[in-house]
Design a protein around this motif. Sequence first.
Motif, PDB file in Angstrom:
ATOM      1  N   PRO A 115       0.821  -1.216   0.000  1.00  0.00           N
ATOM      2  CA  PRO A 115       0.000   0.000   0.000  1.00  0.00           C
ATOM      3  C   PRO A 115       0.851   1.262   0.000  1.00  0.00           C
ATOM      4  N   GLY A 116       0.465   2.239  -0.814  1.00  0.00           N
ATOM      5  CA  GLY A 116       1.037   3.573  -0.672  1.00  0.00           C
ATOM      6  C   GLY A 116       2.281   3.808  -1.498  1.00  0.00           C
ATOM      7  N   ASP A 148      -8.349   4.328   4.425  1.00  0.00           N
ATOM      8  CA  ASP A 148      -8.252   2.942   3.952  1.00  0.00           C
ATOM      9  C   ASP A 148      -7.425   2.076   4.894  1.00  0.00           C
ATOM     10  N   TYR A 149      -6.515   2.724   5.629  1.00  0.00           N
ATOM     11  CA  TYR A 149      -5.674   1.919   6.512  1.00  0.00           C
ATOM     12  C   TYR A 149      -6.489   1.298   7.645  1.00  0.00           C
ATOM     13  N   ALA A 154     -12.936  -1.092   0.849  1.00  0.00           N
ATOM     14  CA  ALA A 154     -13.341  -0.386  -0.357  1.00  0.00           C
ATOM     15  C   ALA A 154     -12.342  -0.523  -1.491  1.00  0.00           C
ATOM     16  N   ILE A 155     -11.140  -0.967  -1.173  1.00  0.00           N
ATOM     17  CA  ILE A 155     -10.148  -0.982  -2.239  1.00  0.00           C
ATOM     18  C   ILE A 155      -9.876  -2.385  -2.760  1.00  0.00           C
ATOM     19  N   VAL A 156     -10.733  -3.305  -2.428  1.00  0.00           N
ATOM     20  CA  VAL A 156     -10.525  -4.669  -2.911  1.00  0.00           C
ATOM     21  C   VAL A 156     -10.458  -4.705  -4.433  1.00  0.00           C
ATOM     22  N   ALA A 178       1.207  -7.292   0.961  1.00  0.00           N
ATOM     23  CA  ALA A 178       1.846  -6.808   2.178  1.00  0.00           C
ATOM     24  C   ALA A 178       1.010  -5.726   2.839  1.00  0.00           C
ATOM     25  N   GLY A 179       1.233  -5.518   4.089  1.00  0.00           N
ATOM     26  CA  GLY A 179       0.545  -4.475   4.817  1.00  0.00           C
ATOM     27  C   GLY A 179      -0.398  -5.071   5.835  1.00  0.00           C
ATOM     28  N   ALA A 180      -0.101  -4.828   7.096  1.00  0.00           N
ATOM     29  CA  ALA A 180      -0.995  -5.296   8.150  1.00  0.00           C
ATOM     30  C   ALA A 180      -2.403  -4.773   7.891  1.00  0.00           C
ATOM     31  N   ALA A 181      -2.461  -3.636   7.176  1.00  0.00           N
ATOM     32  CA  ALA A 181      -3.760  -3.029   6.903  1.00  0.00           C
ATOM     33  C   ALA A 181      -4.677  -3.951   6.111  1.00  0.00           C
TER      34      ALA A 181
END
Lengths: 248, 248, 248, 248, 248, 248
Positions: A115-116, A148-149, A154-156, A178-181
């Motif tokens: 992410p990001g 989003d975090y 919504a970003i699926v 990756a991303g715990a989010a």
Amino acid sequence: MRLLLINGNTTAAMTERCRATAIAAARPGTEIVAVTASRGPRVIATRTENALATAAMVELLAEHGGDCDAVLVAVSFDTGLDALREAAPCPVVGMTEAAVHAACLLGGRFGFIGPGEHAFGIYRDVLERIGLMSKLAGQSVVEMRPEDYLDPAAIVDTVVATALDLVRHGRAESLVLAGAAFAGLAAEIQARVPVPLVDGIAAGVVLAQALVDLRPMRATVGSHALPPARELVGLPPVLGRLFAGERS
Amino acid sequence: MRLLLINGNTTAAMTERCRATAIAAARPGTEIVAVTASRGPRVIATRTENALATAAMVELLAEHGGDCDAVLVAVSFDTGLDALREAAPCPVVGMTEAAVHAACLLGGRFGFIGPGEHAFGIYRDVLERIGLMSKLAGQSVVEMRPEDYLDPAAIVDTVVATALDLVRHGRAESLVLAGAAFAGLAAEIQARVPVPLVDGIAAGVVLAQALVDLRPMRATVGSHALPPARELVGLPPVLGRLFAGERS
Amino acid sequence: MRLLLINGNTTAAMTERCRATAIAAARPGTEIVAVTASRGPRVIATRTENALATAAMVELLAEHGGDCDAVLVAVSFDTGLDALREAAPCPVVGMTEAAVHAACLLGGRFGFIGPGEHAFGIYRDVLERIGLMSKLAGQSVVEMRPEDYLDPAAIVDTVVATALDLVRHGRAESLVLAGAAFAGLAAEIQARVPVPLVDGIAAGVVLAQALVDLRPMRATVGSHALPPARELVGLPPVLGRLFAGERS
Amino acid sequence: MRLLLINGNTTAAMTERCRATAIAAARPGTEIVAVTASRGPRVIATRTENALATAAMVELLAEHGGDCDAVLVAVSFDTGLDALREAAPCPVVGMTEAAVHAACLLGGRFGFIGPGEHAFGIYRDVLERIGLMSKLAGQSVVEMRPEDYLDPAAIVDTVVATALDLVRHGRAESLVLAGAAFAGLAAEIQARVPVPLVDGIAAGVVLAQALVDLRPMRATVGSHALPPARELVGLPPVLGRLFAGERS
Amino acid sequence: MRLLLINGNTTAAMTERCRATAIAAARPGTEIVAVTASRGPRVIATRTENALATAAMVELLAEHGGDCDAVLVAVSFDTGLDALREAAPCPVVGMTEAAVHAACLLGGRFGFIGPGEHAFGIYRDVLERIGLMSKLAGQSVVEMRPEDYLDPAAIVDTVVATALDLVRHGRAESLVLAGAAFAGLAAEIQARVPVPLVDGIAAGVVLAQALVDLRPMRATVGSHALPPARELVGLPPVLGRLFAGERS
Amino acid sequence: MRLLLINGNTTAAMTERCRATAIAAARPGTEIVAVTASRGPRVIATRTENALATAAMVELLAEHGGDCDAVLVAVSFDTGLDALREAAPCPVVGMTEAAVHAACLLGGRFGFIGPGEHAFGIYRDVLERIGLMSKLAGQSVVEMRPEDYLDPAAIVDTVVATALDLVRHGRAESLVLAGAAFAGLAAEIQARVPVPLVDGIAAGVVLAQALVDLRPMRATVGSHALPPARELVGLPPVLGRLFAGERS
């Protein structure tokens, strides 16, 4: 066995999501002890926050690691991984490292999604340290808004599109998200992509269990031997537990 | 120009030695502002201490970096380098990174010497992150007793023997002698080896000066853009200075 | 200090542009001695011209290098760099090599832009010799008409578009703009891209200054030791200066 | 077919030894046209001499390459290889490049032996450009006195000992013996080592023949397309033949 | 010389096409002995078929290899290459390996085109084993219907478009077209692309001839020495010929 | 869960030793189904035997894999690993691959020890395919007599000396002891070396368990998707089970 899951973010809701994913991945008999940093970044998303979180994570290990069988670093930058591995009396795995190793064991090259935009280069460094760059089919970014975090559902669609691009053009044969989010979204995304999607927390749990099962000896020489007695200044006394030299 | 030299060790005597070396290397007009961590390891020699020192170094940057033109990380593990580089408004160099780049610019492959068997693997990681592994002729260890870290003069003979081995058998054409502990010994060792010996502090000073002279624009995108406004919990307020987003 | 800037092209106008850029980058007290090859290609743009220019550049070193403190190779193929480095009594840097090292010291991976489709592979070789390929985010070409080599202002838009593509899709965190032909355009392009743009001549000047400041010993063994006395046939006598063996 | 063997050294005796080896390796019907540089180093053994020889080698190509079917660079540094490959209308191989490719086609990793401590780093660069470093089992040096370059027979014992060390400890499964100076000794050394020894001249001849047999199209784009019409200053007119653009 | 061409597919028509290409590439005096596997996959297109074909190919070597001078593996996965190379008393080359080496000897980086999405990863592994990944400009897939494997003429347009993309965007300076299925199409495709197209069978023939011309010694140590006497169970007795230890 | 352990050697005693080690490493509830090749080499020690064993191993999978949850390749060359991974409906791990991944997850670089000089190069290829070469501290050989393959106890001293050399001079922080022949000796050797010794069978068991726990989706595209319906000639009908295309 007891698996200490260390969330270096100070957001307890993230710890809860990671804990739920970990419990779902763990086999019966594995207890997940999930702890949250009490000071530091709310959500680690920059190099500076990464640095600010590390010491707090080592302290969490000193406080909670004594009777654990393995440690899982529940930050997708694998924050503090090498230090925790040196200091812990038991095996330590990072969630991203675990996902990458698991993906490679499934066969073929993997695609990596994080992410990001700001984090692209940070993940690049994480990947290079793992050492499996020749198995990297491609690395992509999913842009995220701050909200989003906390609720990435919504970003699926965006994640799926990014994943399919890595498969079709990068020829990825597996995917690391990756991303715990993203913890908790794996099943929904997996249903829409044609290659295995590896979740870092789940991979971390099963590989931590595997290392415990392997009953490896602890190195007594080299850079991952337990740190010898050292002198610290102005730090919490609990850290002293990690520097007792050859502990029995 | 003002060069902020950040010693992540809490041993002021090491800062003094680094400052002296830095002043000797700096050109007229460069002011060396040397600061010492007020909490953390006395001497960083393990991965755990490295992790414990990082946050304190970021704080030192927040406190002292405001009116500096460049930052030099005066720990031979290049501790916190990527975080400091992201957070600082000016160029940041690590002492080992600087030495390796300078050695390569002199031509040929370099040999690398570091103190302590435990640190070999830590330095390996530092070298891999720099990205010039194809120029590494060999990496060697000089074993050190605790007292050597404060007065390494007694081990000059050992360092020279190690260096000559890297030159004769590894075909090293330059040498990097890592470890803040060795600061000040470069001249004595140089006189006894047939290839240039690059000192990390000196290389860091001259390369930091070069980057300042280059007047590079600050990236506004990517993983080394200044960190945007972020939420921290329970950390010193001074850190807020580093997270102001697009500062003017 | 005196910095010898060697232009291997026989076009004096290019030397002038490089000299102006070098003077703007140099600190007070650095004298730029800019020399132009008297025979060879008008503009080096092919491998063959590169080969034809090399010997003439070594001769320029023999003629002008005696009282210089450093040498800057002002050809973006870093033409003859290893030979000049071996033969010169002082540090030598190539303009592209310097830009790449400087870019890496700023952090993150760099994008590389060079002029001319034919030159793509030549620059690839130049980059591989530098040894920082893991830091290369992408390499792009700006097509050029012959007249652009003398007045490249018209192609600034194209360079900017190419640069933005490397940043947005390649995730470059810095940019190296190669080609002596671009000397002087850096500021205009920099104003339109969000990451630092490193100019080879400017980087070469500041890194050459840094190496002089470092006062490195000259290697007396290895492939960059001064060449010993050798026998030449039919070459200008001035070259003899470079083969005097252990000179004092 | 006619194979142009270009010796960049100005020592005709070396050309004769290379020619004899080439004739012994060539199949019936291959004519070896061996030419010697008329100006330049007597024996190329340094980076500087390498640079001084390159232009003269390109001139030899312009003079003699017109009716040849392939070119063999008979200098073990593969001097000027990329330029000659760009400029020649036919395939070009370097003797060391050829030996390395042939060794790899025999299977396993190869050991590399070159003459002279000074040349170790030069050969390293040659090897890296070839691109088969993961197949390099080890690189060793045979120290040579000046007279050995003309009559290396006395050092066969040393070469054999070096070779056996690469086989026993480096696990080399083939050997490349670099240096035009060793031309003619391969058979004697081969009889005393247990893995195939690849001679650069012989490998260059058979691979040049193979490329001619392959009848490859000449690239009309990219960095090995024939150089387009270019402007040269003060160079022998014969070089103009190489810059005629799209020749028919 | 006699060149044993081993087709591991059980489709005799493919052998015939390979034989025709081989004869066209071979020089006068080279006899092509083309053999077809009598059991195994009709067309090798998966990893599993690759595995199933290997043993049969070793048997073909045992049956036919006794009086041959070289072996060409006529499967574009270079199936069984390392085993055949160990077991054969003469040089062995794989068709894809040969094409890649030949492409690199022509200069610059090569593009790689293979048939079928499923095979992309298999070819990736083949390329990595060859060891010239730094010379890979790009790898592309041409999707094929089953009938295309027997008559690929209809897909020439697609191959050409894929090739041009590798040249224009990947900056490939040569092309390797893999797949025994494409044998015979090289000339037609070559006429429409601006860089040399290397056919695996043709490259295999000319490099096999080159290795025979080189008359290399057979290694008696290492992993490509002839296999010593070994005990097999339930396999055709003809295989015993390959395990006679030090044969004279 | 049921774990299918496939021994490609035809020596049942080796299967028994592997089975015992696997059972000791497995957690309660894991059933080890150990099968032995019925035809092929007695002990796989050469590239040729490796090739001869592969098809038989695929047949074992076809016969026994139907109701298994994971497959462990119990040959230290990871024989047929990629084919088995493609063809099996469940995760497949190789014993050496597993050991290397486990070693890396413990931290630091690993040393690798394998039996037999001939096998050094074969293991090198196995290691390169795994893709973690930057983590390889060194690779050593333990020479073995034929009888050692059945009773290796006598060579424990030699293995320990080799291991200590890799730790002391190669700075290995873990050790992989390859070779099914060593199965059962790990504990004895581990007691005498200061870093963790990873046994391939044990690592294979725990990592296979981990992958089963992870419940990864099966890729339906790419080179590890199940092989589609294909036509085989003259092979056992049981193999047809592996080529049914999209099985439910």
